[in-house]
Design a protein around this motif. Structure first.
Motif, short mmCIF file in Angstrom:
data_model
loop_
_atom_site.label_atom_id
_atom_site.label_comp_id
_atom_site.label_asym_id
_atom_site.label_seq_id
_atom_site.Cartn_x
_atom_site.Cartn_y
_atom_site.Cartn_z
N ILE A 8 0.84 -1.20 0.00
CA ILE A 8 0.00 0.00 0.00
C ILE A 8 0.87 1.25 0.00
CG2 ILE A 8 -1.59 1.36 1.43
CD1 ILE A 8 -2.78 -1.38 2.32
N ARG A 9 1.91 1.22 0.86
CA ARG A 9 2.84 2.34 0.94
C ARG A 9 3.47 2.63 -0.42
NH1 ARG A 9 8.01 2.53 4.69
NH2 ARG A 9 8.81 2.58 2.58
N LYS A 10 3.90 1.54 -1.05
CA LYS A 10 4.57 1.68 -2.34
C LYS A 10 3.61 2.24 -3.40
CE LYS A 10 5.36 -0.25 -6.46
NZ LYS A 10 4.37 -0.84 -7.30
N THR A 11 2.39 1.72 -3.43
CA THR A 11 1.43 2.18 -4.44
C THR A 11 1.09 3.65 -4.24
OG1 THR A 11 0.51 -0.05 -4.32
CG2 THR A 11 -0.71 1.55 -5.61
N LEU A 12 0.93 4.05 -2.98
CA LEU A 12 0.64 5.46 -2.70
C LEU A 12 1.80 6.35 -3.13
CD1 LEU A 12 -1.13 5.31 0.79
CD2 LEU A 12 -2.15 5.93 -1.41
N LYS A 13 3.00 5.90 -2.78
CA LYS A 13 4.19 6.67 -3.13
C LYS A 13 4.28 6.85 -4.65
CE LYS A 13 8.66 5.78 -1.84
NZ LYS A 13 9.63 4.94 -1.09
N ASP A 14 4.04 5.73 -5.32
CA ASP A 14 4.05 5.72 -6.79
C ASP A 14 3.04 6.68 -7.38
OD1 ASP A 14 5.93 4.07 -7.77
OD2 ASP A 14 4.50 2.65 -8.65
N THR A 15 1.86 6.68 -6.77
CA THR A 15 0.77 7.50 -7.28
C THR A 15 1.07 8.98 -7.09
OG1 THR A 15 -0.75 5.74 -6.69
CG2 THR A 15 -1.73 7.88 -7.15
N PHE A 16 1.56 9.31 -5.90
CA PHE A 16 1.79 10.73 -5.62
C PHE A 16 3.04 11.27 -6.29
CE2 PHE A 16 -1.09 10.00 -1.92
CZ PHE A 16 -2.05 10.89 -2.35
N ARG A 17 3.87 10.35 -6.79
CA ARG A 17 5.08 10.79 -7.47
C ARG A 17 4.73 11.47 -8.80
NH1 ARG A 17 10.14 7.23 -7.26
NH2 ARG A 17 8.68 5.52 -7.43
N LYS A 18 3.60 11.06 -9.39
CA LYS A 18 3.27 11.59 -10.71
C LYS A 18 2.38 12.83 -10.60
CE LYS A 18 3.68 7.06 -12.76
NZ LYS A 18 3.11 5.89 -12.07
N LYS A 19 2.84 13.91 -11.19
CA LYS A 19 2.08 15.17 -11.10
C LYS A 19 0.71 15.02 -11.73
CE LYS A 19 5.88 18.47 -10.98
NZ LYS A 19 6.99 17.64 -11.53
N ALA B 94 16.30 1.62 -9.69
CA ALA B 94 16.83 0.28 -9.47
C ALA B 94 16.81 -0.04 -7.97
CB ALA B 94 18.25 0.19 -10.01
N TYR B 95 17.24 0.93 -7.18
CA TYR B 95 17.27 0.73 -5.73
C TYR B 95 15.88 0.46 -5.17
CZ TYR B 95 18.47 1.44 -0.83
OH TYR B 95 18.65 1.25 0.51
N GLU B 96 14.93 1.29 -5.60
CA GLU B 96 13.56 1.13 -5.09
C GLU B 96 12.97 -0.22 -5.48
OE1 GLU B 96 11.84 5.69 -5.03
OE2 GLU B 96 12.06 4.67 -6.94
#
Ligand code: ATP
Ligand code: MG
Lengths: 382, 312
Positions: A8-19, B94-96
């Motif tokens: 969940i953390r990863k998906t949220l991080k991924d989502t918020f990374r994109k403007k 890559a790290y992530e």
């Protein structure tokens, strides 16, 4: 559990990374508020300037309609002839024009309104409000006409009492709150669409992960398929919750629109609807073979159903059959709940609506789960 | 030698199609076990069952003494799979990528950082922490794919064709890292289309065909199966048209394969047919450049046993 939180953390991080996503999830609902403001606001831009052409002579009904428009307090009515009207609309001097053609009053009296034209170069944004208001008023008068079946005297009597009392009072007594209610209602109409699109987008992550094979890779880690889908649901729910909060906060604090109802029940019904939207999104994902197929299904389902359910225009300006269809759409039950909340109903008294919304969510979820189960049997993803 | 993995009567059917057919196999601790088989032989299907991604139709898989058909979580915790197809996130560094996958196995904090860095250095991507895979070459992506599978230091590492279509440098890195992992105590299952690789690094090899293991053993054991065959390599100029059928008709010849400018002919060793082969080639107006007889190798074993080429 631990790996779910990790995902969940990863998906949220991924989502918020994109403007792009910031705009998609939070920018669009705010655009929705802006559009609603433009539709219904008279505070900022002044009244709607309408030119009225009366070709129907000195009919009581026709002048009644014109008086009603004036009485709304948001429409500045200027009587004109058609030629001047066209010129002044073209020059931007007027926002729109309403032409009552000869025979308008007679048609209303027979119960079948017609011979009325509305024109504008500014498009739906201006005419929607006028159309909606006229439709409901003329509809009422036409109903009297239908009832009295050509009995002029009876019509005159009932019409007289109708146009004297209730409506004028209602329309002028509290124009501001009704206006704000309409703005917030409309804002929520748009928010519904954006919630549904957000849910669809977020569920499509599942398909995307199947396509780039990370889904299978995840399943070869201690993560189960069930935990994976559940994590996705949690992400959707979190993001949509944020979307709701951002929209309501922006509405209240930035645009100073009062929703006309307490915030807590509003959030409860919106969240319940979010579950329905997520259920639908999962169903789409379960049936779609690829992200592009899911995208096509999403576009085919969401916008038209929102339109039918009255997210963009009030349903009462739509034909009877459409209104009937809309009862089969979850959006209708959310909008209906909002309407009732605005009229001062309590959350508890809306239990039928809440049950129906919950039912939609449950049915969608069950279909998706059943379908996912079948997919996994045939190991479609291997 | 204790067994890391025991497979008994393993069968997988897709509908009526039998992809893996009653396979029985033991893999000992510290082995690099090679699966050799043509396209569709059932290698990936077997591997996916070992990694608990597929449920066997029949049979048992015992990993580290535990039956994992019933306990898939145990299998997943103790294996690291390098999928045949790349499975990495292009929009994460890559790290992530490595850190995310390792985290799924419960690694956190300093330990996670340490293992992630180790894994990346291991596959030669130590200087690429913050780069995105979308800018990587095919070989670098493959290496990242491997790093994602080994950071949590599993007992059993399964590599499904990790060297398909990559540059020689990446390939060397990968073969080296397989050996290093093995030295560190990991047991490895390695599938490949490349005979030379399997010959080079595997301690034991199983030849798989139509879902069955048709031969199994060390390289020496396997080649000894075919002491009665020889392999003749004939180099020729490119422009001649080679009639493989006419060569196959020659007495003693069991298999013929053309690989660029070389004909590889497997033949019974007791039949003296070199003259006939050369005559045929001259008749077909092939310009011969070289003729040499090879000692039997895995390739000829494979060709003899399956009658198939390893690569399409
Ligand atoms: N999900 C599935 N449904 C039906 N048939 C399948 C499925 N997965 C694999 N197969 C079939 O099982 C057979 C074995 O496939 P598998 O992927 O195990 O072969 P492989 O040895 O890994 O081949 P390759 O070298 O091409 O990777 C193939 O014929 C394949 O078509
Ligand atoms: Mg394979």
């Amino acid at each position: 559990m631990d790996e779910m939180v990790w995902l969940i953390r990863k998906t949220l991080k991924d989502t918020f990374r994109k403007k792009k996503n910031w705009f998609l999830y939070f920018g669009l609902p705010i655009v929705g508020i802006l559009i609603s403001l433009f539709f219904y606001s008279n505070a900022s831009t002044g009244t709607i300037r309408a030119g009225v052409v009366n070709q129907d002579g000195s009919q009581v009904v026709t002048s009644g309609v014109i008086r009603y428009l004036e009485g709304l307090g948001q429409v500045q009515v200027t009587p004109l002839d058609e030629e001047t009207l066209r010129a002044r609309i073209a020059s931007g001097d007027l926002d729109c024009g309403i032409i009552f053609e000869q025979g308008f009053a007679d048609r209303v009296k027979t119960g079948e309104p017609g011979h009325i034209r509305i024109m504008s170069v500014k498009g739906e944004s201006v005419t929607a409000y006028i159309k909606a208001m006229l439709q409901s008023y003329i509809g009422n008068v036409a109903a009297i006409g239908k009832e009295t079946k050509g009995d002029e005297a009876a019509f005159a009597r009932i019409y007289d009492s109708y146009s004297q009392h209730p409506f004028k009072l209602k329309a002028t007594a509290q124009p501001d709150t009704s206006n704000e209610k309409m703005m917030s209602y409309q804002t929520i109409g748009y928010l519904i669409t954006f919630m549904m699109f957000s849910a669809a987008n977020l569920s499509e992550i599942i398909l995307k992960e199947k396509e780039n094979r990370t889904f299978l890779r995840l399943l070869s880690s201690p993560m189960s398929a069930r935990a994976y889908v559940l994590s996705n649901v949690v992400v959707s729910l979190l993001l949509i919750f944020l979307q709701i909060v951002v929209t309501l906060v922006a509405m209240k604090l930035i645009f100073h629109i009062d929703a006309g109802m307490p915030t807590f029940p509003l959030i409860v019904v919106l969240l319940l609807f979010a579950l329905t939207a997520i259920g639908l999104a999962l169903t789409i994902v379960a049936f779609a073979k690829s992200t592009s197929a899911a995208g096509a299904m999403r576009n085919m389902i969401i916008t038209p159903s929102c339109l039918l359910a009255g997210c963009y225009f009030p349903v009462n300006i739509m034909p009877e059959t459409v209104r009937k269809i809309s009862s089969f759409l979850p959006q209708h039950w959310l909008l209906d709940s909002i309407d009732q909340l605005q009229q001062g109903q309590s959350l508890g008294s809306l239990y039928v609506n809440l049950l129906i919304l919950g039912g939609f969510a449950l049915v969608f979820a069950l279909i998706a789960v059943y379908r996912f189960g079948k997919n996994n049997d045939s190991r479609q993803f291997v | 030698m204790s067994h890391v993995l025991e497979i008994r009567n393993l069968t997988k059917k897709f509908g009526d199609f039998i992809a893996v057919d009653n396979m029985t196999l033991n893999i000992g601790e510290g082995e690099i076990f090679g699966f050799l088989g043509a396209n569709g032989a059932g290698k990936s299907t077997t591997i996916n069952m070992i990694a608990s991604l597929l449920r066997p139709t029949k049979g048992e898989i015992v990993l580290l003494g535990k039956n994992i058909v019933k306990d898939s979580k145990f299998a997943k915790m103790n294996t690291g799979i390098v999928p045949q197809e790349l499975a990495i996130y292009e929009d994460m560094t890559a790290y992530e990528n490595v850190s995310f996958f390792a985290g799924l196995y419960g690694l956190r904090g300093a330990m996670l950082r340490e293992r992630t860095e180790e894994a990346l250095a291991f596959v030669g991507l130590g200087d690429k922490h913050q780069s995105f895979p979308k800018n990587f070459s095919g070989g670098m992506k493959r290496r990242l794919n491997i790093a994602c599978a080994i950071a949590h230091l599993p007992k059993l590492i399964i590599m499904d064709e990790p060297t398909v279509g990559i540059d020689p440098q990446s390939r060397n890195y990968i073969l080296q890292s397989v050996r290093k992992l093995n030295e560190m105590g990991c047991t490895i299952i390695y599938t490949s289309h490349y005979m030379e690789e399997v010959e080079e690094i595997c301690t034991r090899i199983a030849i798989v065909d139509h879902g069955k293991i048709i031969a199994e053993g060390t390289k020496e054991q396997l080649t000894s199966i075919i002491t009665d065959t020889k392999e003749i390599w004939i180099g020729f100029r490119a422009d001649g048209a080679i009639s493989i059928e006419s060569l196959q008709g020659i007495a003693g010849v069991t298999a013929v394969r053309q690989e660029e400018n070389t004909l590889k002919i497997v033949s019974k060793s007791e039949v003296n047919n070199l003259n006939r082969i050369i005559q045929q080639l001259i008749k077909d107006q092939v310009e011969i450049r070289s003729v040499e007889e090879q000692a039997p190798n895995l390739e000829s074993v494979f060709l003899t046993l399956t009658g198939r080429n390893l690569r399409d």
